[in-house]
Design a protein around this motif. Structure first.
Motif, PDB file in Angstrom:
ATOM      1  N   ASP A   1       0.827  -1.213   0.000  1.00 23.61           N
ATOM      2  CA  ASP A   1       0.000   0.000   0.000  1.00 23.61           C
ATOM      3  C   ASP A   1       0.862   1.263   0.000  1.00 23.61           C
ATOM      4  OD1 ASP A   1      -2.221  -1.549  -0.090  1.00 23.61           O
ATOM      5  OD2 ASP A   1      -2.935  -1.110   1.929  1.00 23.61           O
TER       6      ASP A   1
ATOM      7  N   VAL B   1       1.931   1.727  -3.576  1.00 24.76           N
ATOM      8  CA  VAL B   1       0.795   2.177  -4.400  1.00 24.76           C
ATOM      9  C   VAL B   1       0.505   3.650  -4.100  1.00 24.76           C
ATOM     10  CG1 VAL B   1      -1.698   1.899  -4.785  1.00 24.76           C
ATOM     11  CG2 VAL B   1      -0.241  -0.126  -4.592  1.00 24.76           C
TER      12      VAL B   1
ATOM     13  N   ALA C   1       0.396  -0.576 -11.272  1.00 23.63           N
ATOM     14  CA  ALA C   1      -0.921  -0.370 -10.654  1.00 23.63           C
ATOM     15  C   ALA C   1      -1.887   0.046 -11.757  1.00 23.63           C
ATOM     16  CB  ALA C   1      -0.836   0.712  -9.585  1.00 23.63           C
TER      17      ALA C   1
ATOM     18  N   THR D   1      -5.789   1.111 -12.350  1.00 23.38           N
ATOM     19  CA  THR D   1      -7.047   1.463 -11.686  1.00 23.38           C
ATOM     20  C   THR D   1      -8.092   1.769 -12.749  1.00 23.38           C
ATOM     21  OG1 THR D   1      -5.702   2.499  -9.982  1.00 23.38           O
ATOM     22  CG2 THR D   1      -8.077   2.888  -9.869  1.00 23.38           C
TER      23      THR D   1
ATOM     24  N   VAL E   1      -7.773  -1.024  -6.863  1.00 24.83           N
ATOM     25  CA  VAL E   1      -6.641  -0.914  -7.779  1.00 24.83           C
ATOM     26  C   VAL E   1      -6.089  -2.329  -7.951  1.00 24.83           C
ATOM     27  CG1 VAL E   1      -5.212  -0.143  -5.791  1.00 24.83           C
ATOM     28  CG2 VAL E   1      -4.303   0.051  -8.105  1.00 24.83           C
TER      29      VAL E   1
ATOM     30  N   VAL F   1      -2.899  -4.536  -8.751  1.00 31.17           N
ATOM     31  CA  VAL F   1      -1.440  -4.466  -8.835  1.00 31.17           C
ATOM     32  C   VAL F   1      -0.960  -5.708  -9.581  1.00 31.17           C
ATOM     33  CG1 VAL F   1       0.732  -4.315  -7.565  1.00 31.17           C
ATOM     34  CG2 VAL F   1      -1.309  -3.139  -6.698  1.00 31.17           C
TER      35      VAL F   1
ATOM     36  N   LEU G   1       4.990   0.859 -10.544  1.00 30.24           N
ATOM     37  CA  LEU G   1       5.467   0.881  -9.158  1.00 30.24           C
ATOM     38  C   LEU G   1       6.914   0.416  -9.066  1.00 30.24           C
ATOM     39  CD1 LEU G   1       2.390  -0.787  -7.404  1.00 30.24           C
ATOM     40  CD2 LEU G   1       2.795   1.637  -7.851  1.00 30.24           C
TER      41      LEU G   1
END
Ligand SMILES: O=C(O)C(=O)Cc1ccccc1
Length: 332
Positions: free
Chosen positions: A89, A92, A220, A222, A261, A263, A292
């Motif tokens: 997290d 992200v 990531a 989204t 999201v 990953v 990332l």
């Protein structure tokens, strides 16, 4: 990639964590090591790369983002427990920090107690939440209550007389503890992956200076517009561009329930054929994207032999199973 000479490498401390071992391994494999905290791994004539123990993964991110540290190392995924969620997290959520390298370590826990403790008075087991999860059977067999610590080495350093701490073997010696039992993990052979972080603005130059036969990228994705088939559209785009996805994790966006999201780890670098086209397809569909990390792939790859029938979840069903077994596995 070479480690930056003279640079500080921030990690989840105190001295003796698995992450500290990851820093030392990375420095040995990729570059130089020296200065305070390098300990017995200091190599004669090596340059002064300085391991810097910090209290939390958030502090490691902040140190890298602010330039106080040149690199940061964080535990990201255990082969037994899965992703280290706070580390994932943090990555992200960070606009300024990305991963540019990976270190993989074998992880085994010893159980420690304070010398002179009363064996009848042991009531608690303490470790990093992933350490507690990986040593659950030992905790249960002794009737101990699990108490999370900020790291395994912190649990060892701060160990109270009524507690058992789980940590790397090195911590016994470092913190003057008695070994109650060795290799107390539930699943022997566990490995943990660690990521090496740097500032996002420095990453292109760092990556250009890295020569590797194979790469992985952590992305990531989204979907801004959700609805039936969104995940199918995203995975189909990977298939159409011939880019292999080796891991997919879903994390909540936190701001509103039910929004996520994805990953994704892909087996290629962002600059390799097909990947830029894939990114363009996803952007054209309206998805928000953020790389990332991009880092050399561990030699040998993961899961290339396929999943063995004995290793799938117990109670799962497969083609060829009889009708009653299938009905039980699928509920109807
Ligand atoms: O607490 C530690 O030693 C860490 O470095 C974090 C961690 C916890 C459990 C497995 C691997 C790394």
């Amino acid at each position: 990639m070479t480690a930056p000479a003279g640079g500080a490498v921030a990690f989840l401390g105190p001295v003796g964590t698995f992450t500290h071992q990851a820093v030392l391994t990375w420095a040995r494999e990729r570059g130089t090591l020296g200065g305070p905290g390098a300990g017995s791994d200091e190599e004669p004539g090596a340059g002064p790369l300085r391991p810097e123990p910090l209290g939390t993964v958030g502090e490691v991110h902040d140190a890298v983002a602010s330039g106080a540290a040149d690199r940061g190392v964080i535990a990201i995924e255990s082969s037994v427990e899965g992703h280290v969620v706070p580390s994932l997290d943090a990555l992200v959520g960070s606009p300024d920090v990305v991963a540019v390298d990976e270190v993989v370590l074998d992880v085994s826990f010893d159980a420690f107690v304070r010398p002179g403790h009363d064996p009848g008075a042991l009531t608690e087991a303490t470790a990093h939440p992933h350490g507690l999860a990986q040593c659950h059977r030992f905790t249960a067999s002794r009737g101990l209550r699990a108490v999370p610590a900020s790291s395994n080495a912190a649990a060892c350093r701060d160990l109270a007389g009524h507690q058992v701490a789980y940590g790397p073997r090195l911590c016994g010696e470092l913190y003057g503890l008695e070994t109650l039992a060795e290799r107390v993990e539930d699943f022997p052979g566990a490995r943990t992956r660690f990521l090496v972080l740097c500032r996002r603005d420095d990453a292109p130059a760092v990556l250009r200076g890295t020569d590797a036969p194979a790469w992985r990228t952590m992305l990531a994705v989204t979907p801004v517009v959700t609805g039936p088939g969104v995940l199918a559209r995203i995975t189909a785009a990977f298939g159409e561009r011939g880019v292999n996805m080796s891991s997919l994790v879903t994390r909540p966006l936190k701001v509103r329930e039910g929004q996520y999201v994805f990953v994704v780890t892909l087996d290629a670098a962002p600059w390799q054929p097909g990947v830029r086209d894939l990114f363009d397809d996803l952007l054209a569909a309206g998805d928000s994207l953020k790389v990332l990390g991009a880092y050399p792939a561990e030699p040998g790859g993961r899961g290339l032999d396929g999943v063995l029938p004995d290793h799938v979840p117990t109670g799962g069903v497969r083609r060829g199973d009889d009708a009653a077994t299938v009905a039980r596995g699928l509920l109807w």
